[in-house]
Design an enzyme around this catalytic site. Structure first.
Site, PDB file in Angstrom:
ATOM      1  N   ASP A  25       0.794  -1.195  -0.058  1.00  0.00           N
ATOM      2  CA  ASP A  25      -0.194   0.014   0.075  1.00  0.00           C
ATOM      3  C   ASP A  25       1.045   1.183   0.088  1.00  0.00           C
ATOM      4  O   ASP A  25       1.974   1.286   0.429  1.00  0.00           O
ATOM      5  CB  ASP A  25      -0.920  -0.020   1.123  1.00  0.00           C
ATOM      6  N   ASN A  73     -10.751  -2.794  -5.616  1.00  0.00           N
ATOM      7  CA  ASN A  73     -10.253  -1.818  -6.437  1.00  0.00           C
ATOM      8  C   ASN A  73     -10.789  -1.320  -7.816  1.00  0.00           C
ATOM      9  O   ASN A  73     -10.276  -0.310  -8.217  1.00  0.00           O
ATOM     10  CB  ASN A  73      -8.595  -2.431  -6.894  1.00  0.00           C
TER      11      ASN A  73
END
Ligand code: FPP
Length: 247
Positions: A25, A73
């Site tokens: 991330d 996502n």
């Protein structure tokens, strides 16, 4: 072509994790800090993927699983999703030979149904090309979600029951994981998330029941082999009791 042979890991790391899973991330924030588009951060992230794959065998890591794209996502802008899909296609096409030469076995987990046919073809080819490799097992989670995986597994399990091949009373903690995407992998020992967020975001929900977690502030494009090594050494000092009382 000769392949990199299996190597003995650093003996000081013999208590290290055999399976490390990483939530990569912070690519977007890394790019923003530099006034660049988010995809610039994702491209920088690829370099870190290469670095951790190279470092893994020295650290005794036999299985490395990376979260590349989640079932959530797709909510990103169309441009970012398209850019990521193109990056995955290029990564596989460009790195297939190098991964094979490095003796890396590559697998993919996640639901392939929503992915484009070209990408799925490349994924199949890479899995086939590297199927006999033994140095490190790399698993790339692509359109992966832990809840989605358990739901898909349960559907297949229900089909087995409906067909009379499995009895409902035989469904237990050993049976269900045989239907998960990860059925050939051991559970992760250590799950790392970069970028300072302390959540697991639907990653390996079933498999991480007894994993150790490390949440580090480093943004993924700044993560290094040295930081991975430090986390593996720290893991070696942990007392894992799996619910039992210490002796
Ligand atoms: C999360 O950061 C990252 C992703 C959703 C993509 C991860 C992909 C890569 C590292 C590219 C390479 C991967 C492979 C396997 C080739 P973010 O975009 O959510 O960052 P932010 O939280 O700072 O916005």
């Amino acid at each position: 072509m000769s392949k990199t042979s299996d190597i003995a890991p650093d003996p000081e790391l013999c208590n290290g994790p055999a399976h490390v899973a990483i939530i990569m991330d912070g690519n977007g924030r890394w790019a923003k800090l530099r006034g660049r588009p988010r995809l610039f951060g994702h491209h920088a992230g690829v370099k870190r993927v290469r670095e951790v794959i190279k470092a893994a065998p020295h650290l005794g890591i036999e299985y490395l699983t990376v979260f590349a794209f989640s079932t959530e996502n797709w909510k990103r802008t169309q441009a970012e999703v398209a850019g990521l899909m193109s990056l995955f296609r290029r990564y596989i096409a460009h790195e297939a030979r190098a991964l094979d030469a490095e003796n890396v076995r590559v697998r993919f987990i996640g639901d392939r149904v929503k992915l484009d046919a070209k990408l799925v073809g490349l994924m199949d080819e890479l899995e086939e090309l590297t199927r006999d490799n033994t140095r490190v097992n790399l698993t790339i989670a692509l359109n992966y979600g832990g809840r989605d995986e358990v739901a898909r597994a349960t559907q297949r399990l229900a089909e087995e029951v409906a067909a009379g091949r499995l009895k409902p009373e035989d469904v237990d903690e050993e049976t269900l994981p045989r239907f998960l995407d990860t059925h050939v992998l051991p559970d992760p020992d250590l799950v790392i998330r970069t970028s300072g967020e302390a959540r697991i975001s639907n990653f390996l929900l079933w498999q991480s029941a007894y994993a150790e977690y490390e949440f580090v502030d480093t943004l993924w494009p700044d993560f290094s082999a040295q930081e991975l090594e430090d986390l593996c050494r720290k893991f070696g000092t942990r007392d894992r009791r799996f619910g039992a009382v210490p002796k």
